[in-house]
Design a protein around this motif. Structure first.
Motif, mmCIF file in Angstrom:
data_model
loop_
_atom_site.group_PDB
_atom_site.id
_atom_site.type_symbol
_atom_site.label_atom_id
_atom_site.label_comp_id
_atom_site.label_asym_id
_atom_site.label_seq_id
_atom_site.Cartn_x
_atom_site.Cartn_y
_atom_site.Cartn_z
ATOM 1 N N ASP A 99 0.860 -1.186 0.000
ATOM 2 C CA ASP A 99 0.000 0.000 0.000
ATOM 3 C C ASP A 99 0.897 1.236 0.000
ATOM 4 O OD1 ASP A 99 -2.231 1.648 0.143
ATOM 5 O OD2 ASP A 99 -2.420 1.438 2.330
ATOM 6 N N LEU A 100 1.502 1.509 -1.134
ATOM 7 C CA LEU A 100 2.494 2.579 -1.221
ATOM 8 C C LEU A 100 1.850 3.957 -1.089
ATOM 9 C CD1 LEU A 100 4.730 1.205 -4.116
ATOM 10 C CD2 LEU A 100 5.149 1.087 -1.645
ATOM 11 N N PRO A 101 2.428 4.821 -0.255
ATOM 12 C CA PRO A 101 1.878 6.161 -0.044
ATOM 13 C C PRO A 101 2.364 7.170 -1.074
ATOM 14 C CG PRO A 101 3.736 5.823 1.421
ATOM 15 C CD PRO A 101 3.558 4.541 0.642
ATOM 16 N N PHE A 102 2.359 6.769 -2.341
ATOM 17 C CA PHE A 102 2.850 7.615 -3.423
ATOM 18 C C PHE A 102 1.811 7.679 -4.534
ATOM 19 C CE2 PHE A 102 6.609 5.272 -1.731
ATOM 20 C CZ PHE A 102 7.156 6.327 -1.006
ATOM 21 N N ALA A 103 1.873 8.757 -5.303
ATOM 22 C CA ALA A 103 0.965 8.929 -6.438
ATOM 23 C C ALA A 103 1.331 7.976 -7.571
ATOM 24 C CB ALA A 103 1.034 10.372 -6.930
ATOM 25 N N ASP A 104 0.397 7.754 -8.465
ATOM 26 C CA ASP A 104 0.681 7.000 -9.681
ATOM 27 C C ASP A 104 1.798 7.703 -10.444
ATOM 28 O OD1 ASP A 104 -1.549 5.545 -8.934
ATOM 29 O OD2 ASP A 104 -2.776 6.135 -10.646
ATOM 30 N N ALA A 105 2.648 6.924 -11.088
ATOM 31 C CA ALA A 105 3.686 7.446 -11.996
ATOM 32 C C ALA A 105 4.591 8.481 -11.340
ATOM 33 C CB ALA A 105 3.035 8.021 -13.258
ATOM 34 N N GLU A 131 1.740 -2.585 -6.968
ATOM 35 C CA GLU A 131 1.999 -1.255 -6.423
ATOM 36 C C GLU A 131 3.308 -0.683 -6.972
ATOM 37 O OE1 GLU A 131 0.321 0.952 -3.507
ATOM 38 O OE2 GLU A 131 -0.781 0.272 -5.273
ATOM 39 N N ALA A 132 4.332 -1.515 -7.056
ATOM 40 C CA ALA A 132 5.613 -1.068 -7.620
ATOM 41 C C ALA A 132 5.412 -0.583 -9.053
ATOM 42 C CB ALA A 132 6.625 -2.205 -7.569
ATOM 43 N N PHE A 133 4.626 -1.316 -9.823
ATOM 44 C CA PHE A 133 4.359 -0.929 -11.204
ATOM 45 C C PHE A 133 3.523 0.350 -11.264
ATOM 46 C CE2 PHE A 133 2.123 -1.149 -15.270
ATOM 47 C CZ PHE A 133 3.205 -1.282 -16.127
ATOM 48 N N ARG A 134 2.549 0.475 -10.372
ATOM 49 C CA ARG A 134 1.655 1.645 -10.365
ATOM 50 C C ARG A 134 2.427 2.949 -10.201
ATOM 51 N NH1 ARG A 134 -0.212 4.949 -6.601
ATOM 52 N NH2 ARG A 134 0.514 3.698 -4.838
ATOM 53 N N PRO A 138 5.614 6.449 -16.977
ATOM 54 C CA PRO A 138 5.702 5.833 -18.304
ATOM 55 C C PRO A 138 7.165 5.784 -18.753
ATOM 56 C CG PRO A 138 3.909 7.417 -18.230
ATOM 57 C CD PRO A 138 4.675 7.580 -16.943
ATOM 58 N N GLY A 139 7.589 4.630 -19.175
ATOM 59 C CA GLY A 139 8.993 4.437 -19.545
ATOM 60 C C GLY A 139 9.881 4.100 -18.370
ATOM 61 N N GLY A 140 9.323 4.136 -17.157
ATOM 62 C CA GLY A 140 10.092 3.816 -15.949
ATOM 63 C C GLY A 140 10.468 2.349 -15.903
ATOM 64 N N ARG A 141 11.523 2.065 -15.137
ATOM 65 C CA ARG A 141 12.043 0.703 -15.101
ATOM 66 C C ARG A 141 12.031 0.118 -13.700
ATOM 67 N NH1 ARG A 141 17.072 2.709 -17.836
ATOM 68 N NH2 ARG A 141 16.373 4.481 -16.646
ATOM 69 N N LEU A 142 11.774 -1.170 -13.643
ATOM 70 C CA LEU A 142 11.717 -1.905 -12.384
ATOM 71 C C LEU A 142 12.789 -2.980 -12.371
ATOM 72 C CD1 LEU A 142 9.180 -2.857 -10.058
ATOM 73 C CD2 LEU A 142 9.734 -4.845 -11.422
ATOM 74 N N ARG A 143 13.457 -3.137 -11.231
ATOM 75 C CA ARG A 143 14.414 -4.227 -11.016
ATOM 76 C C ARG A 143 14.108 -4.813 -9.645
ATOM 77 N NH1 ARG A 143 14.837 -3.052 -15.472
ATOM 78 N NH2 ARG A 143 16.666 -2.910 -16.815
ATOM 79 N N LEU A 144 13.666 -6.073 -9.627
ATOM 80 C CA LEU A 144 13.250 -6.728 -8.392
ATOM 81 C C LEU A 144 14.040 -8.027 -8.245
ATOM 82 C CD1 LEU A 144 9.509 -7.198 -7.463
ATOM 83 C CD2 LEU A 144 11.264 -8.826 -6.838
ATOM 84 N N ALA A 145 14.947 -8.067 -7.273
ATOM 85 C CA ALA A 145 15.747 -9.269 -7.016
ATOM 86 C C ALA A 145 15.137 -10.024 -5.843
ATOM 87 C CB ALA A 145 17.189 -8.884 -6.693
ATOM 88 N N ASP A 146 14.993 -11.340 -6.022
ATOM 89 C CA ASP A 146 14.390 -12.121 -4.947
ATOM 90 C C ASP A 146 14.784 -13.589 -5.056
ATOM 91 O OD1 ASP A 146 12.852 -12.424 -2.617
ATOM 92 O OD2 ASP A 146 11.262 -11.165 -3.407
ATOM 93 N N PHE A 147 14.557 -14.325 -3.974
ATOM 94 C CA PHE A 147 14.885 -15.755 -3.923
ATOM 95 C C PHE A 147 13.854 -16.620 -4.630
ATOM 96 C CE2 PHE A 147 16.701 -14.608 0.373
ATOM 97 C CZ PHE A 147 18.009 -14.730 -0.022
ATOM 98 N N ARG A 148 12.604 -16.276 -4.421
ATOM 99 C CA ARG A 148 11.507 -17.129 -4.880
ATOM 100 C C ARG A 148 10.496 -16.292 -5.663
ATOM 101 N NH1 ARG A 148 12.775 -18.401 0.358
ATOM 102 N NH2 ARG A 148 11.238 -17.160 1.438
#
Length: 195
Positions: A99-105, A131-134, A138-148
């Motif tokens: 539940d991120l307390p940030f605006a879209d984009a 939520e991370a994607f929200r 536009p054009g922003g990038r996501l990098r999510l490192a995880d075990f599973r």
């Protein structure tokens, strides 16, 4: 065999994960003006590396600061930011990544290192990924490192409309004890919205 596992674990925690994240952040080709969000930032490993690369931007670290991690406090992260000389471009926020307390984009880049798997249920983890994607521009990038659950995270991102979704192994430098404890990266780009 235990000694080999211990050696991999020691390398990953003291050097390997630092090198891998340097490479991942370099690969993003940051221009220096980006707004970066680190989900589950802990004591700031990825957050502070990102902040150092955005002298004209800003890096926000979000965490619940639970006692399950040794030294995982906002004070420790603030001290690390001061030691790295990036205090002025770092903000720490206490919140749940579901539940991120940030605006879209709001962010150009969202990163997370070994945090999403701490959410105990599949739907909660999927919500955190949504939520991370929200909050990506536009054009922003996501990098999510995880075990599973990397393939599940990738599926959620595709459902959200992400482009360039990739899942790849981060290699032996990010093994916590051996190949049975690999860290996987999920990469994606937010599709530019039509205006």
């Amino acid at each position: 065999m235990m000694l080999v596992g211990a050696a991999f674990f020691a390398h990953t925690t003291s050097r390997g994960k630092f090198l891998v994240w340097d490479e991942e952040l370099d690969r993003l080709g940051l221009t220096g003006n980006e707004r970066v969000l680190d989900l589950g930032c802990g004591r700031g490993l990825v957050l502070l590396k990102a902040a150092a690369r955005v002298p004209g931007g800003h890096a926000t670290g979000l965490d619940l600061w639970t006692a399950d991690q040794s030294g995982n406090t906002p004070e420790a992260t603030s001290a690390n930011a001061a030691a790295e000389g990036v205090t002025g471009r770092v903000t720490l926020v206490t919140a749940d990544m579901r539940d991120l307390p940030f605006a879209d984009a709001e962010f150009d880049v969202v990163v997370s290192s070994l945090a999403v798997h701490n959410i105990p249920d599949d739907e909660g983890r999927a919500l955190a990924v949504r939520e991370a994607f929200r909050v990506l521009k536009p054009g922003g990038r996501l990098r999510l490192a995880d075990f599973r659950n990397a393939r599940r995270y990738a599926a959620v991102l595709r459902e959200c409309g992400a482009a360039d979704v990739e899942v790849y192994d981060l290699g032996w430098r990010f093994w916590y004890g051996g190949p049975h404890a690999r860290t996987t990266m999920v990469a994606a780009t937010a599709v530019r919205r039509e205006t």
